[in-house]
Motif scaffolding. Structure first.
Motif, PDB file in Angstrom:
ATOM      1  N   SER A  45     -88.134  35.100 -58.548  1.00 31.34           N
ATOM      2  CA  SER A  45     -87.685  34.982 -57.149  1.00 31.34           C
ATOM      3  C   SER A  45     -86.566  33.969 -56.995  1.00 31.34           C
ATOM      4  O   SER A  45     -85.582  34.221 -56.285  1.00 31.34           O
ATOM      5  CB  SER A  45     -88.852  34.604 -56.243  1.00 31.34           C
ATOM      6  N   ALA A  46     -86.693  32.813 -57.643  1.00 28.55           N
ATOM      7  CA  ALA A  46     -85.647  31.790 -57.565  1.00 28.55           C
ATOM      8  C   ALA A  46     -84.364  32.294 -58.215  1.00 28.55           C
ATOM      9  O   ALA A  46     -83.265  32.069 -57.705  1.00 28.55           O
ATOM     10  CB  ALA A  46     -86.113  30.497 -58.235  1.00 28.55           C
ATOM     11  N   LEU A  48     -83.379  35.457 -58.508  1.00 31.15           N
ATOM     12  CA  LEU A  48     -82.783  36.464 -57.622  1.00 31.15           C
ATOM     13  C   LEU A  48     -82.035  35.792 -56.470  1.00 31.15           C
ATOM     14  O   LEU A  48     -80.916  36.198 -56.139  1.00 31.15           O
ATOM     15  CB  LEU A  48     -83.859  37.400 -57.060  1.00 31.15           C
ATOM     16  N   ALA A  49     -82.647  34.785 -55.875  1.00 31.69           N
ATOM     17  CA  ALA A  49     -81.980  34.078 -54.767  1.00 31.69           C
ATOM     18  C   ALA A  49     -80.672  33.463 -55.253  1.00 31.69           C
ATOM     19  O   ALA A  49     -79.641  33.561 -54.574  1.00 31.69           O
ATOM     20  CB  ALA A  49     -82.905  33.010 -54.194  1.00 31.69           C
ATOM     21  N   GLN A  50     -80.692  32.857 -56.432  1.00 29.37           N
ATOM     22  CA  GLN A  50     -79.472  32.238 -56.965  1.00 29.37           C
ATOM     23  C   GLN A  50     -78.403  33.295 -57.251  1.00 29.37           C
ATOM     24  O   GLN A  50     -77.224  33.081 -56.976  1.00 29.37           O
ATOM     25  CB  GLN A  50     -79.787  31.441 -58.239  1.00 29.37           C
ATOM     26  N   ARG A  52     -78.030  36.100 -55.733  1.00 31.40           N
ATOM     27  CA  ARG A  52     -77.520  36.552 -54.438  1.00 31.40           C
ATOM     28  C   ARG A  52     -76.527  35.552 -53.862  1.00 31.40           C
ATOM     29  O   ARG A  52     -75.510  35.936 -53.276  1.00 31.40           O
ATOM     30  CB  ARG A  52     -78.680  36.800 -53.484  1.00 31.40           C
ATOM     31  N   ILE A  53     -76.776  34.275 -54.041  1.00 33.64           N
ATOM     32  CA  ILE A  53     -75.854  33.236 -53.576  1.00 33.64           C
ATOM     33  C   ILE A  53     -74.551  33.308 -54.365  1.00 33.64           C
ATOM     34  O   ILE A  53     -73.457  33.210 -53.792  1.00 33.64           O
ATOM     35  CB  ILE A  53     -76.490  31.833 -53.687  1.00 33.64           C
ATOM     36  N   CYS A  74     -75.606  41.125 -50.096  1.00 29.63           N
ATOM     37  CA  CYS A  74     -76.252  40.228 -51.054  1.00 29.63           C
ATOM     38  C   CYS A  74     -77.776  40.211 -50.916  1.00 29.63           C
ATOM     39  O   CYS A  74     -78.452  39.387 -51.526  1.00 29.63           O
ATOM     40  CB  CYS A  74     -75.704  38.818 -50.881  1.00 29.63           C
ATOM     41  N   PHE A  76     -79.582  39.769 -48.018  1.00 26.72           N
ATOM     42  CA  PHE A  76     -80.099  39.020 -46.880  1.00 26.72           C
ATOM     43  C   PHE A  76     -79.936  39.888 -45.642  1.00 26.72           C
ATOM     44  O   PHE A  76     -78.950  40.605 -45.518  1.00 26.72           O
ATOM     45  CB  PHE A  76     -79.335  37.702 -46.712  1.00 26.72           C
ATOM     46  N   LEU A  82     -78.997  34.230 -44.525  1.00 27.70           N
ATOM     47  CA  LEU A  82     -78.217  33.736 -45.661  1.00 27.70           C
ATOM     48  C   LEU A  82     -77.932  32.235 -45.545  1.00 27.70           C
ATOM     49  O   LEU A  82     -78.010  31.501 -46.534  1.00 27.70           O
ATOM     50  CB  LEU A  82     -76.890  34.505 -45.757  1.00 27.70           C
ATOM     51  N   HIS A  85     -80.211  29.415 -47.134  1.00 26.06           N
ATOM     52  CA  HIS A  85     -80.252  29.573 -48.590  1.00 26.06           C
ATOM     53  C   HIS A  85     -78.933  29.098 -49.204  1.00 26.06           C
ATOM     54  O   HIS A  85     -78.922  28.388 -50.207  1.00 26.06           O
ATOM     55  CB  HIS A  85     -80.492  31.037 -48.982  1.00 26.06           C
TER      56      HIS A  85
END
Length: 111
Positions: A45-46, A48-50, A52-53, A74, A76, A82, A85
């Motif tokens: 999860s972390a 994937l978030a990174q 996306r950023i 991305c 969100f 977004l 994050h």
């Protein structure tokens, strides 16, 4: 494992539950989480978030798309989702990031 990561990178604009990544890698969720952390140093999860950023940063630098559209591309649901994050990861809002990058690019052009 590598194939599931590559697959996820092509689908950052969609919901990607970790369960789906584990299934893609033909692993149990628990085993996938453990192996993923061993390989990347982060939870799925972390990570994937990174990712996306990172995608949002690229789009902010290379396009004139509205921030809401960038957020959707991305993964969100909106710019409002977004924003926290992005700010946590980068230290500024998406709009401030774009403005700073645009000013730097203009300064380089003048040199």
């Amino acid at each position: 494992m590598a194939e599931s990561i590559a697959w996820a990178l092509t689908r950052l604009d969609t919901a990607l539950p970790v369960r789906a990544l584990a299934e893609r890698a033909h692993m149990s969720r628990r085993n996938y989480d453990r192996r993923f952390r061993e390989i990347t140093g982060a939870t799925p999860s972390a990570w994937l978030a990174q990712q996306r950023i990172i995608r949002a940063q690229h789009l902010l630098e290379s396009s004139d798309l509205p921030v809401d559209e960038i957020a959707r591309q991305c993964g969100f649901s909106s710019a409002a989702v977004l924003r926290p994050h992005f700010r946590r990861a980068v230290g500024v809002t998406p709009s401030s990031y774009r403005e700073t990058f645009t000013h730097c690019a203009h300064d380089r052009e003048r040199s």
